[in-house]
Design a protein around this motif. Structure first.
Motif, short mmCIF file in Angstrom:
data_model
loop_
_atom_site.label_atom_id
_atom_site.label_comp_id
_atom_site.label_asym_id
_atom_site.label_seq_id
_atom_site.Cartn_x
_atom_site.Cartn_y
_atom_site.Cartn_z
N ALA A 25 0.91 -1.31 0.09
CA ALA A 25 -0.12 -0.02 -0.04
C ALA A 25 0.97 1.37 0.08
O ALA A 25 0.60 2.24 -0.50
CB ALA A 25 -0.97 -0.05 1.23
N SER A 26 2.04 1.26 0.55
CA SER A 26 2.94 2.47 0.71
C SER A 26 4.34 2.68 0.16
O SER A 26 4.72 3.65 0.10
CB SER A 26 2.99 2.69 2.23
OG SER A 26 3.73 1.65 2.86
N CYS A 27 4.79 1.39 -0.57
CA CYS A 27 6.00 1.55 -1.19
C CYS A 27 6.12 0.91 -2.62
O CYS A 27 6.01 -0.23 -2.67
CB CYS A 27 7.06 0.60 -0.47
SG CYS A 27 8.99 0.79 -0.73
N ALA A 28 6.35 2.10 -3.30
CA ALA A 28 6.40 1.54 -5.11
C ALA A 28 7.41 0.71 -5.35
O ALA A 28 7.17 -0.27 -6.01
CB ALA A 28 6.37 2.89 -5.65
N VAL A 29 8.54 0.92 -4.67
CA VAL A 29 9.82 -0.15 -4.69
C VAL A 29 9.34 -1.68 -4.51
O VAL A 29 9.63 -2.38 -5.24
CB VAL A 29 11.05 0.29 -4.29
CG1 VAL A 29 12.02 -0.59 -4.34
CG2 VAL A 29 11.64 1.73 -4.60
N TYR A 30 8.76 -1.72 -3.24
CA TYR A 30 8.49 -2.94 -2.88
C TYR A 30 7.41 -3.62 -3.83
O TYR A 30 7.40 -4.80 -4.39
CB TYR A 30 7.79 -2.72 -1.51
CG TYR A 30 7.46 -4.24 -0.87
CD1 TYR A 30 8.48 -5.28 -0.34
CD2 TYR A 30 6.18 -4.59 -0.93
CE1 TYR A 30 8.26 -6.35 0.00
CE2 TYR A 30 5.81 -5.90 -0.49
CZ TYR A 30 6.75 -6.87 0.01
OH TYR A 30 6.50 -8.04 0.23
N ARG A 31 6.40 -2.64 -4.28
CA ARG A 31 5.28 -3.39 -5.40
C ARG A 31 5.94 -3.84 -6.49
O ARG A 31 5.68 -4.92 -7.08
CB ARG A 31 4.25 -2.28 -5.58
CG ARG A 31 3.53 -2.04 -4.59
CD ARG A 31 2.19 -1.38 -5.08
NE ARG A 31 2.66 0.27 -5.53
CZ ARG A 31 2.73 1.04 -4.61
NH1 ARG A 31 2.30 1.05 -3.43
NH2 ARG A 31 2.97 2.39 -5.08
N GLU A 32 7.13 -3.12 -7.11
CA GLU A 32 7.84 -3.58 -8.24
C GLU A 32 8.48 -4.80 -8.06
O GLU A 32 8.45 -5.96 -8.86
CB GLU A 32 8.87 -2.39 -8.73
CG GLU A 32 8.30 -1.06 -9.10
CD GLU A 32 9.34 0.06 -9.46
OE1 GLU A 32 10.61 -0.37 -9.66
OE2 GLU A 32 9.21 1.12 -9.31
N ILE A 33 9.17 -4.82 -6.78
CA ILE A 33 10.10 -6.21 -6.26
C ILE A 33 9.04 -7.16 -6.42
O ILE A 33 9.34 -8.42 -7.02
CB ILE A 33 10.88 -5.97 -5.21
CG1 ILE A 33 11.91 -4.94 -5.12
CG2 ILE A 33 11.40 -7.43 -4.63
CD1 ILE A 33 12.60 -4.50 -4.18
N SER A 34 7.87 -7.02 -5.73
CA SER A 34 7.02 -8.19 -5.56
C SER A 34 6.08 -8.50 -6.72
O SER A 34 6.27 -9.99 -6.86
CB SER A 34 5.63 -7.64 -4.44
OG SER A 34 4.92 -8.69 -4.34
N SER A 35 5.91 -7.74 -7.68
CA SER A 35 5.50 -8.02 -8.97
C SER A 35 6.52 -8.70 -9.74
O SER A 35 6.19 -9.96 -10.36
CB SER A 35 5.05 -6.72 -9.57
OG SER A 35 4.05 -6.28 -9.19
N SER A 36 7.77 -8.42 -9.87
CA SER A 36 8.64 -9.28 -10.48
C SER A 36 9.02 -10.40 -10.13
O SER A 36 9.36 -11.45 -10.57
CB SER A 36 9.94 -8.35 -10.41
OG SER A 36 10.55 -8.45 -9.29
N GLN A 37 8.97 -10.67 -8.64
CA GLN A 37 9.22 -12.14 -7.93
C GLN A 37 8.00 -12.97 -8.32
O GLN A 37 8.10 -14.20 -8.06
CB GLN A 37 9.64 -11.79 -6.64
CG GLN A 37 10.80 -11.05 -6.55
CD GLN A 37 11.78 -11.60 -5.57
OE1 GLN A 37 11.61 -12.61 -5.02
NE2 GLN A 37 13.17 -11.09 -5.71
N MET A 38 7.01 -12.35 -8.34
CA MET A 38 5.60 -13.20 -8.34
C MET A 38 5.06 -13.62 -9.82
O MET A 38 4.31 -14.24 -10.07
CB MET A 38 4.37 -12.41 -7.64
CG MET A 38 4.56 -12.33 -6.15
SD MET A 38 5.11 -13.76 -5.18
CE MET A 38 3.33 -14.50 -5.19
N GLY A 39 6.02 -12.91 -10.70
CA GLY A 39 5.71 -13.39 -12.15
C GLY A 39 4.59 -12.56 -12.75
O GLY A 39 3.96 -12.98 -13.84
N ALA A 40 4.27 -11.23 -12.12
CA ALA A 40 3.21 -10.52 -12.50
C ALA A 40 3.77 -9.63 -13.67
O ALA A 40 4.63 -9.27 -13.89
CB ALA A 40 2.31 -9.65 -11.48
#
Length: 40
Positions: A25-40
């Motif tokens: 909800a609060s960290c764009a960098v974390y969202r990018e990392i999460s998306s790349s690792q989850m295959g999104a």
């Protein structure tokens, strides 16, 4: 995703800290990392 706390670093600086849900909800960098690792 199930960690109690996650620390997000960028160039040696802390830019986010919290649970997966809080960081999504609060960290764009974390969202990018999460998306790349989850295959999104």
């Amino acid at each position: 995703m199930s960690a109690d706390h996650i620390l997000v670093l960028e160039e040696g600086q802390a830019i986010g800290y919290g649970t997966h849900e809080q960081l999504m909800a609060s960290c764009a960098v974390y969202r990018e990392i999460s998306s790349s690792q989850m295959g999104a």
